[in-house]
Design a protein around this motif. Sequence first.
Motif, PDB file in Angstrom:
ATOM      1  N   GLU A  21      -7.183  -5.155  -1.848  1.00 16.00           N
ATOM      2  CA  GLU A  21      -6.711  -4.066  -1.010  1.00 16.00           C
ATOM      3  C   GLU A  21      -6.325  -4.621   0.351  1.00 16.00           C
ATOM      4  O   GLU A  21      -6.641  -5.759   0.698  1.00 16.00           O
ATOM      5  CB  GLU A  21      -7.779  -2.977  -0.867  1.00 16.00           C
ATOM      6  N   ARG A  22      -5.595  -3.812   1.113  1.00 13.90           N
ATOM      7  CA  ARG A  22      -5.212  -4.196   2.468  1.00 13.90           C
ATOM      8  C   ARG A  22      -5.535  -3.012   3.379  1.00 13.90           C
ATOM      9  O   ARG A  22      -5.132  -1.885   3.095  1.00 13.90           O
ATOM     10  CB  ARG A  22      -3.718  -4.537   2.504  1.00 13.90           C
ATOM     11  N   ASN A  23      -6.278  -3.257   4.417  1.00 10.41           N
ATOM     12  CA  ASN A  23      -6.691  -2.206   5.358  1.00 10.41           C
ATOM     13  C   ASN A  23      -7.374  -1.046   4.639  1.00 10.41           C
ATOM     14  O   ASN A  23      -7.175   0.117   4.979  1.00 10.41           O
ATOM     15  CB  ASN A  23      -5.485  -1.693   6.148  1.00 10.41           C
ATOM     16  N   GLY A  24      -8.170  -1.363   3.634  1.00 12.24           N
ATOM     17  CA  GLY A  24      -8.905  -0.346   2.901  1.00 12.24           C
ATOM     18  C   GLY A  24      -8.077   0.456   1.907  1.00 12.24           C
ATOM     19  O   GLY A  24      -8.572   1.415   1.330  1.00 12.24           O
ATOM     20  N   SER A  25      -6.807   0.090   1.714  1.00 15.65           N
ATOM     21  CA  SER A  25      -5.939   0.823   0.792  1.00 15.65           C
ATOM     22  C   SER A  25      -5.595  -0.035  -0.421  1.00 15.65           C
ATOM     23  O   SER A  25      -5.439  -1.249  -0.313  1.00 15.65           O
ATOM     24  CB  SER A  25      -4.627   1.216   1.486  1.00 15.65           C
ATOM     25  N   ALA A  26      -5.438   0.617  -1.562  1.00 13.34           N
ATOM     26  CA  ALA A  26      -5.080  -0.079  -2.802  1.00 13.34           C
ATOM     27  C   ALA A  26      -3.688  -0.681  -2.683  1.00 13.34           C
ATOM     28  O   ALA A  26      -2.817  -0.141  -1.997  1.00 13.34           O
ATOM     29  CB  ALA A  26      -5.117   0.897  -3.973  1.00 13.34           C
ATOM     30  N   THR A  65       0.854  -1.183   0.000  1.00 10.85           N
ATOM     31  CA  THR A  65       0.000   0.000   0.000  1.00 10.85           C
ATOM     32  C   THR A  65       0.895   1.239   0.000  1.00 10.85           C
ATOM     33  O   THR A  65       2.103   1.144   0.253  1.00 10.85           O
ATOM     34  CB  THR A  65      -0.901   0.040   1.248  1.00 10.85           C
TER      35      THR A  65
END
Length: 121
Positions: free
Chosen positions: A99-104, A61
């Motif tokens: 995504e990871r933790n809401g991030s691309a 991210t």
Amino acid sequence: MQLTLDVMDERRPRKTRSGCVMPGVPYVPGSETSRRAAEKLAPTPKRLQVLRVLTECADATDNEIIAACVQRWGVSPNTPRARRVECWRAGWVECCAGERNGSALWRITALGRLVLKGLEQ
């Protein structure tokens, strides 16, 4: 019309007899506009840091890229995201599915690997 290619110094664009600024970005010799456009795509040290992080991390991210760059090279936290955007515009990185933790998630492309390989030889 002839397009030319060559390898450049990692720190700044280098003018060569063939008229090239970086691997993979040709320009038309004699055209100032074409040369300036190629120089804007030159792999600067900060852009290369982003590519190196993504080579090692596979997918990351923006926050992970920032943390790695700050930890390894002590850069300002404001710099890596802007350099990642430039790498994306140059086609050196791409957004992954998921995504990871809401991030691309971002990863290096084949072209990005060629840029790194050409400069590290």
